[in-house]
Motif scaffolding. Structure first.
Motif, PDB file in Angstrom:
ATOM      1  N   HIS A  76       0.821  -1.209   0.000  1.00 20.14           N
ATOM      2  CA  HIS A  76       0.000   0.000   0.000  1.00 20.14           C
ATOM      3  C   HIS A  76       0.854   1.257   0.000  1.00 20.14           C
ATOM      4  CE1 HIS A  76      -2.559  -2.872   2.582  1.00 20.14           C
ATOM      5  NE2 HIS A  76      -3.081  -2.874   1.374  1.00 20.14           N
ATOM      6  N   VAL A  77       0.205   2.388  -0.295  1.00 23.94           N
ATOM      7  CA  VAL A  77       0.780   3.701  -0.032  1.00 23.94           C
ATOM      8  C   VAL A  77       0.024   4.270   1.163  1.00 23.94           C
ATOM      9  CG1 VAL A  77       1.115   6.056  -0.858  1.00 23.94           C
ATOM     10  CG2 VAL A  77       1.407   4.162  -2.433  1.00 23.94           C
ATOM     11  N   HIS A  78       0.783   4.730   2.162  1.00 19.12           N
ATOM     12  CA  HIS A  78       0.202   5.341   3.348  1.00 19.12           C
ATOM     13  C   HIS A  78       0.396   6.854   3.301  1.00 19.12           C
ATOM     14  CE1 HIS A  78      -0.756   1.693   5.878  1.00 19.12           C
ATOM     15  NE2 HIS A  78      -0.157   1.171   4.819  1.00 19.12           N
ATOM     16  N   THR A  79      -0.386   7.561   4.099  1.00 22.52           N
ATOM     17  CA  THR A  79      -0.539   9.009   3.945  1.00 22.52           C
ATOM     18  C   THR A  79       0.637   9.880   4.358  1.00 22.52           C
ATOM     19  OG1 THR A  79      -1.555   9.172   6.131  1.00 22.52           O
ATOM     20  CG2 THR A  79      -3.041   8.911   4.243  1.00 22.52           C
ATOM     21  N   LEU A 100       3.491   2.868  12.434  1.00 21.55           N
ATOM     22  CA  LEU A 100       2.187   3.523  12.531  1.00 21.55           C
ATOM     23  C   LEU A 100       2.309   5.014  12.250  1.00 21.55           C
ATOM     24  CD1 LEU A 100       0.316   1.781  15.487  1.00 21.55           C
ATOM     25  CD2 LEU A 100       0.230   1.296  13.039  1.00 21.55           C
ATOM     26  N   SER A 101       3.527   5.552  12.343  1.00 22.47           N
ATOM     27  CA  SER A 101       3.778   6.966  12.027  1.00 22.47           C
ATOM     28  C   SER A 101       3.416   7.298  10.581  1.00 22.47           C
ATOM     29  CB  SER A 101       5.250   7.307  12.266  1.00 22.47           C
ATOM     30  OG  SER A 101       6.091   6.444  11.508  1.00 22.47           O
ATOM     31  N   ALA A 102       3.309   6.284   9.712  1.00 20.87           N
ATOM     32  CA  ALA A 102       2.973   6.498   8.301  1.00 20.87           C
ATOM     33  C   ALA A 102       1.483   6.745   8.085  1.00 20.87           C
ATOM     34  CB  ALA A 102       3.431   5.307   7.458  1.00 20.87           C
ATOM     35  N   GLY A 103       0.681   6.651   9.138  1.00 19.37           N
ATOM     36  CA  GLY A 103      -0.755   6.890   9.001  1.00 19.37           C
ATOM     37  C   GLY A 103      -1.458   5.759   8.263  1.00 19.37           C
ATOM     38  N   GLY A 104      -2.696   6.030   7.867  1.00 21.10           N
ATOM     39  CA  GLY A 104      -3.499   5.038   7.146  1.00 21.10           C
ATOM     40  C   GLY A 104      -3.224   5.083   5.650  1.00 21.10           C
ATOM     41  N   HIS A 105      -4.007   4.320   4.917  1.00 20.27           N
ATOM     42  CA  HIS A 105      -3.848   4.275   3.459  1.00 20.27           C
ATOM     43  C   HIS A 105      -4.136   5.625   2.821  1.00 20.27           C
ATOM     44  CE1 HIS A 105      -4.788  -0.311   3.227  1.00 20.27           C
ATOM     45  NE2 HIS A 105      -3.753  -0.026   3.987  1.00 20.27           N
ATOM     46  N   LEU A 106      -3.437   5.917   1.749  1.00 13.37           N
ATOM     47  CA  LEU A 106      -3.729   7.094   0.947  1.00 13.37           C
ATOM     48  C   LEU A 106      -5.143   6.924   0.404  1.00 13.37           C
ATOM     49  CD1 LEU A 106      -2.482   9.682  -0.233  1.00 13.37           C
ATOM     50  CD2 LEU A 106      -1.748   8.334  -2.193  1.00 13.37           C
ATOM     51  N   ASN A 107      -6.044   7.812   0.819  1.00 13.68           N
ATOM     52  CA  ASN A 107      -7.455   7.632   0.498  1.00 13.68           C
ATOM     53  C   ASN A 107      -8.182   8.975   0.499  1.00 13.68           C
ATOM     54  OD1 ASN A 107      -9.914   6.345  -0.004  1.00 13.68           O
ATOM     55  ND2 ASN A 107     -10.297   5.941   2.152  1.00 13.68           N
ATOM     56  N   PRO A 108      -7.828   9.869  -0.433  1.00 15.19           N
ATOM     57  CA  PRO A 108      -8.435  11.203  -0.420  1.00 15.19           C
ATOM     58  C   PRO A 108      -9.948  11.209  -0.635  1.00 15.19           C
ATOM     59  CG  PRO A 108      -7.142  10.877  -2.411  1.00 15.19           C
ATOM     60  CD  PRO A 108      -6.881   9.706  -1.528  1.00 15.19           C
ATOM     61  N   ASP A 109     -10.486  10.189  -1.296  1.00 11.44           N
ATOM     62  CA  ASP A 109     -11.928  10.140  -1.556  1.00 11.44           C
ATOM     63  C   ASP A 109     -12.714   9.471  -0.440  1.00 11.44           C
ATOM     64  OD1 ASP A 109     -11.396  11.316  -3.993  1.00 11.44           O
ATOM     65  OD2 ASP A 109     -11.274   9.392  -5.047  1.00 11.44           O
ATOM     66  N   GLU A 147       2.482  17.818   1.236  1.00  7.35           N
ATOM     67  CA  GLU A 147       3.128  18.521   2.352  1.00  7.35           C
ATOM     68  C   GLU A 147       3.699  17.616   3.437  1.00  7.35           C
ATOM     69  OE1 GLU A 147      -0.935  19.605   4.831  1.00  7.35           O
ATOM     70  OE2 GLU A 147      -0.167  21.002   3.320  1.00  7.35           O
ATOM     71  N   ASP A 148       3.139  16.408   3.629  1.00  6.51           N
ATOM     72  CA  ASP A 148       3.708  15.494   4.624  1.00  6.51           C
ATOM     73  C   ASP A 148       4.256  14.209   4.000  1.00  6.51           C
ATOM     74  OD1 ASP A 148       1.281  14.349   3.993  1.00  6.51           O
ATOM     75  OD2 ASP A 148       0.570  14.168   6.050  1.00  6.51           O
ATOM     76  N   GLY A 149       4.404  14.188   2.666  1.00  9.38           N
ATOM     77  CA  GLY A 149       4.961  13.020   1.987  1.00  9.38           C
ATOM     78  C   GLY A 149       4.021  11.828   2.041  1.00  9.38           C
ATOM     79  N   SER A 150       4.566  10.651   1.816  1.00 13.39           N
ATOM     80  CA  SER A 150       3.802   9.398   1.860  1.00 13.39           C
ATOM     81  C   SER A 150       4.784   8.260   2.116  1.00 13.39           C
ATOM     82  CB  SER A 150       3.035   9.183   0.548  1.00 13.39           C
ATOM     83  OG  SER A 150       3.945   9.111  -0.533  1.00 13.39           O
ATOM     84  N   ALA A 151       4.269   7.061   2.264  1.00 13.29           N
ATOM     85  CA  ALA A 151       5.141   5.912   2.520  1.00 13.29           C
ATOM     86  C   ALA A 151       4.588   4.675   1.821  1.00 13.29           C
ATOM     87  CB  ALA A 151       5.261   5.654   4.016  1.00 13.29           C
ATOM     88  N   PHE A 152       5.459   3.943   1.141  1.00 16.69           N
ATOM     89  CA  PHE A 152       5.101   2.636   0.609  1.00 16.69           C
ATOM     90  C   PHE A 152       5.272   1.638   1.740  1.00 16.69           C
ATOM     91  CE2 PHE A 152       5.804   4.866  -3.310  1.00 16.69           C
ATOM     92  CZ  PHE A 152       4.906   4.278  -4.190  1.00 16.69           C
ATOM     93  N   MET A 153       4.294   0.731   1.887  1.00 17.77           N
ATOM     94  CA  MET A 153       4.284  -0.186   3.024  1.00 17.77           C
ATOM     95  C   MET A 153       4.075  -1.627   2.554  1.00 17.77           C
ATOM     96  SD  MET A 153       4.494   0.192   6.355  1.00 17.77           S
ATOM     97  CE  MET A 153       3.931   1.886   6.577  1.00 17.77           C
TER      98      MET A 153
END
Length: 195
Positions: A76-79, A100-109, A147-153
């Motif tokens: 996944h990509v996380h936020t 867990l610092s990477a947040g949840g999944h990238l999910n703008p919708d 602004e806060d980047g993202s993370a591949f997980m």
């Protein structure tokens, strides 16, 4: 045609080909962006890389990893572009765990799991612990480098994309399935920093 004339003609063609190649790479360079990041486990040990290459709006993602357990893994990509072991979740500091610092999944919708922008193809690790994966991403490099980047997980287990037939879950999938597809623990993370 004499040997001298043939050699001169071939040399002229070579100059034309090199000139044409140079023109293409010059124009391509202006429309191309690339970011590479290293995957590391909770112990900090490097397990691979992810490369994101955007060319004229198309984003190619290339993954190479080794030293992982064989089988399918959620990918996944996380936020948030933070890959800290034993860290707090940005939305709930009382919840701690690896990456867990990477947040949840990238999910703008705010769609259901399986339709998150960050839900990617599964990573199949071979018996020797290695895996490669290439695909065209549904996002832009600008979205990844916000602004806060993202993370591949990489997760410990396979991702069912919340595709659980009603006959197995008459009340529908539970919260773990609708959030992460039961992909389990976060075992490797690669940070994409803000652009």
């Amino acid at each position: 045609m004499s040997r001298l004339a043939t050699t001169a003609a071939l040399a002229a063609c070579g100059v034309l080909v090199l000139t044409a190649c140079g023109a293409e790479s010059d124009s391509g360079a202006a429309d191309r962006d690339e970011v590479t990041s290293k995957f590391a486990g909770p112990d900090g040990k490097r397990v691979g890389t992810v490369e994101v290459d955007e060319d004229d709006g198309a984003v190619q993602v290339s993954v190479e990893v080794s030293g992982l357990e064989a089988g399918y893994h959620g990918f996944h990509v996380h936020t948030t572009g933070e890959c800290e072991a034993d860290s707090a979740a940005p939305d709930d500091p009382s919840k701690t765990g690896d990456f867990l610092s990477a947040g949840g999944h990238l999910n703008p919708d705010e769609s259901e799991h399986g339709d998150h922008l960050g839900d990617l193809p599964a990573l199949l690790v071979k018996e020797d612990g290695s895996a490669t994966l290439e695909f065209t991403g549904p996002f832009t490099l600008e979205e990844l480098q916000d602004e806060d980047g993202s993370a591949f997980m990489i997760h410990a287990d396979r991702d069912n994309y919340a595709n659980v037939p009603e006959r197995y879950a008459p009340k529908g999938p539970d919260e773990d399935t609708t959030k992460t597809g039961d992909a389990g623990d976060r075992i490797a993370c690669a940070s994409i920093k803000a652009g």
